[in-house]
Design an enzyme around this catalytic site. Structure first.
Site, PDB file in Angstrom:
ATOM      1  N   SER A 320       0.813  -1.208   0.000  1.00 23.07           N
ATOM      2  CA  SER A 320       0.000   0.000   0.000  1.00 23.07           C
ATOM      3  C   SER A 320       0.852   1.266   0.000  1.00 23.07           C
ATOM      4  O   SER A 320       1.560   1.532  -0.953  1.00 23.07           O
ATOM      5  CB  SER A 320      -0.960  -0.053   1.193  1.00 23.07           C
ATOM      6  N   ASP A 331      10.185   5.848  -9.998  1.00 19.94           N
ATOM      7  CA  ASP A 331       9.704   6.424 -11.257  1.00 19.94           C
ATOM      8  C   ASP A 331      10.318   7.793 -11.525  1.00 19.94           C
ATOM      9  O   ASP A 331      10.426   8.211 -12.690  1.00 19.94           O
ATOM     10  CB  ASP A 331       8.179   6.552 -11.229  1.00 19.94           C
ATOM     11  N   LYS A 345      -0.708  -4.308  -3.028  1.00 17.73           N
ATOM     12  CA  LYS A 345      -2.010  -3.736  -2.650  1.00 17.73           C
ATOM     13  C   LYS A 345      -2.101  -2.344  -3.270  1.00 17.73           C
ATOM     14  O   LYS A 345      -1.608  -1.370  -2.715  1.00 17.73           O
ATOM     15  CB  LYS A 345      -2.179  -3.653  -1.134  1.00 17.73           C
TER      16      LYS A 345
END
Length: 457
Positions: A320, A331, A345
Site C-alpha cells: 500500500s 519512477d 495492494k
C-alpha cells in the site's frame, strides 16, 4: 485524523490496524472525506421513484429487493430457531461487502475504534498486521517491529487458524488478540514447511509503534526504517534525516530507506516522505468511478537529501503506502529499489462512518505510480533482487507461504492491469540484517557513480 483512504501497514502490508491501508493497508484523505460529506444523495430510496437526473443504472432493482425480502421472511418464519431481526439484518449488510474484495468490510464500533487507534500507533495487543480471509482465518501481512509477535518469531505469510484453542470460526475476528497488557493469548499457526500447526503463546502489551527509527551504518551512510505510516511519520522522518545529516558533518553521502514489512497506513504520510526526497515530479494518483476518488499528488521543490543517492529496501510485506513511496522514488529516478517483489495492494479504501458508530470500509479507487502503472496484484519489482536468509526462515528451502505472499493470491482480489504477466513471481519476506548490508553495498555503488557535485568529500 481518521483514516479513510488506503493502512497502514499492514501495518502490512490490511488487517489488524489496517484500513486504508492499516494497507495489509487503507489510508485516510481528509479531502475525500469532505467531498463525500458534500456528495449528493438520491432524493428517494423508492426503487420505482424517478428523477430527472436519475438513470436506470442508479436505481435499486425492485425484483432483487423482492427476492431479498422473500428470503428474509422465509428465515424469519421457518428457520429451526428464532432469529433476531437485528442480527439477521447485520448478516445481510456484512454479506453485501463480503465478496467485493479482501479489503472492503463492515466495521462495528469496536473495530472502527481499533482501526482509528492505528493512526496514533498506540493500542493493546500483540502487534501484528492481519488480513481476515474468506474462511475467517487470519493471514499475517507483517509483524510490527519490537512487539510480542515479532519477538516470538511470527512471520509474514503465517496463518492464524485458532486463538486460545478455539478454531477461528468460533471467535470474533481479530478482537481476541487484543486485551489488557500482561494477559496471555495463544495463537495456533499454520506455516508451509511445517508438518502441522503449532502454538505460540504471547503476552499482550501496549503497542506503541515507533514508525521511524534511524542510525548511521557507516560514516556518511545513513539508515532510516519506516515500519508504518502514521499521522506523525512525515515529521519524524524529517527529524531523523536532519539528525543523520548533522552526524555526517552536515550532509549524508547516501541513505538506505528500509520499508520491509511495512503494510502501509496513511497515504498522506507516505506522500510527505516522498516530497522530502523529491525536488519535483509526480508522487501518486488515484482513480475511481466517481470524481472525488480521482486525486493527484505532486512533489514540491526542495530535496532534504540534496540529491544524495537513496536505496529503498522492500520485501513481500511492503504494501500500500509503502509501495506508493517506493514507486514514486523509482519512477522519478530518485532511488534504486532493492529486495523482493512487494505485496501488490494497489487499492484505496475509504472509511464511511455510520450513525450508530459502525463504519463501512469500501474500496473506492486504485493507486497509480507517476509513470501511470498500477501496482495492484503485481507490486513493485526491485531493481536488485535479494533472497531470504535461510537461517532466519528456519529451513534452507524457503516455505511456499513465504514465497507466495501477495495480493494476487487473496480470494476475491481486484484484478491488476499486469496480473498474470509472464515471469511473475511473488516476493518473500526478508528479515534480518543481511538485506541491510546488501542495500548498503548497492548504495555505495550509486555514490561511486554519482556526479561530483552530489558527493561529500
Amino acid at each position: 485524523m481518521r483514516r479513510s483512504a488506503l493502512l497502514l501497514l499492514l501495518l502490512l502490508p490490511a488487517v489488524h490496524g489496517a484500513a486504508q491501508q492499516p494497507d495489509p493497508a487503507t489510508t485516510p484523505l481528509a479531502a475525500q472525506e469532505e467531498a463525500q460529506e458534500e456528495a449528493p444523495v438520491p432524493a428517494s430510496d423508492d426503487p420505482d421513484a424517478t428523477d430527472g437526473a436519475a438513470t436506470a443504472a442508479s436505481r435499486v432493482p425492485l425484483a432483487e429487493i423482492r427476492r431479498y425480502v422473500a428470503v428474509y421472511n422465509a428465515i424469519k418464519d421457518a428457520y429451526v430457531d428464532p432469529v433476531d431481526d437485528r442480527e439477521l439484518m447485520q448478516s445481510a449488510i456484512e454479506g453485501l461487502l463480503l465478496d467485493l474484495d479482501p479489503h472492503s468490510a463492515y466495521l462495528d464500533k469496536d473495530e472502527s475504534e481499533s482501526f482509528d487507534e492505528q493512526t496514533s500507533g498506540a493500542y493493546d495487543g500483540i502487534g501484528v498486521e492481519l488480513l481476515q480471509q474468506h474462511d475467517r482465518s487470519l493471514k499475517v501481512i507483517a509483524p510490527i517491529d519490537d512487539t510480542p509477535a515479532a519477538r516470538a518469531g511470527i512471520l509474514a505469510g503465517d496463518t492464524i487458524v485458532a486463538i486460545d484453542g478455539k478454531p477461528i470460526a468460533q471467535v470474533e475476528g481479530m478482537e481476541p488478540l487484543r486485551g489488557a497488557p500482561g494477559s496471555q493469548v495463544t495463537v495456533t499457526i499454520v506455516r508451509d514447511g511445517r508438518d502441522k500447526p503449532f502454538d505460540v503463546t504471547l503476552v499482550r502489551e501496549t503497542i506503541k509503534v515507533t514508525s521511524v527509527r534511524s542510525r548511521m551504518l557507516e560514516p556518511g551512510y545513513g539508515y532510516v526504517r519506516i515500519s508504518t505510516f502514521q499521522a506523525d511519520t512525515g515529521a519524524d522522518f524529517q527529524t531523523h534525516v536532519d539528525r543523520l545529516q548533522a552526524q555526517a558533518g552536515g550532509r549524508l553521502r547516501g541513505l538506505v530507506l528500509d520499508l520491509r514489512s511495512n503494510p502501509g497506513g496513511l497515504l498522506t504520510a507516505a506522500v510527505q516522505v516522498a516530497d522530502d526526497l523529491l525536488d519535483g515530479g509526480g508522487i501518486v494518483s488515484t482513480r475511481g468511478r466517481i470524481p472525488i476518488s480521482d486525486t493527484r499528488f505532486d512533489a514540491t521543490p526542495g530535496d532534504r537529501m540534496k540529491g544524495a543517492p537513496v536505496v529503498v529496501l522492500v520485501d513481500a510485506g511492503s504494501a500500500s503506502a509503502a509501495e506508493v513511496l517506493a514507486g514514486a522514488l523509482r519512477d522519478n529516478d530518485r532511488a534504486r529499489v532493492v529486495g523482493s517483489r512487494t505485496f501488490g495492494k494497489g487499492s484505496v479504501q475509504t472509511v464511511l462512518p455510520l450513525d450508530n458508530g459502525d463504519s463501512v470500509k469500501l474500496t473506492t479507487a486504485r493507486y497509480y505510480t507517476p509513470s501511470g502503472r498500477s501496482i495492484q496484484a503485481s507490486g513493485i519489482v526491485p531493481d536488485t533482487e535479494l533472497a531470504p536468509d535461510p537461517a532466519l526462515i528456519g529451513t534452507a528451502d524457503v516455505p511456499a507461504s513465504l514465497t507466495g505472499l501477495s495480493e494476487a493470491i487473496l480470494p476475491g482480489h481486484l484484478r491488476g492491469d499486469d496480473e498474470g504477466a509472464e515471469g511473475y513471481k511473488a516476493g518473500s519476506p526478508l528479515p534480518g540484517d543481511q538485506p541491510i548490508a546488501a542495500a548498503l553495498a548497492e548504495l555505495k555503488k550509486l555514490v561511486a557513480r554519482a556526479p561530483a557535485a552530489t558527493q561529500v568529500r
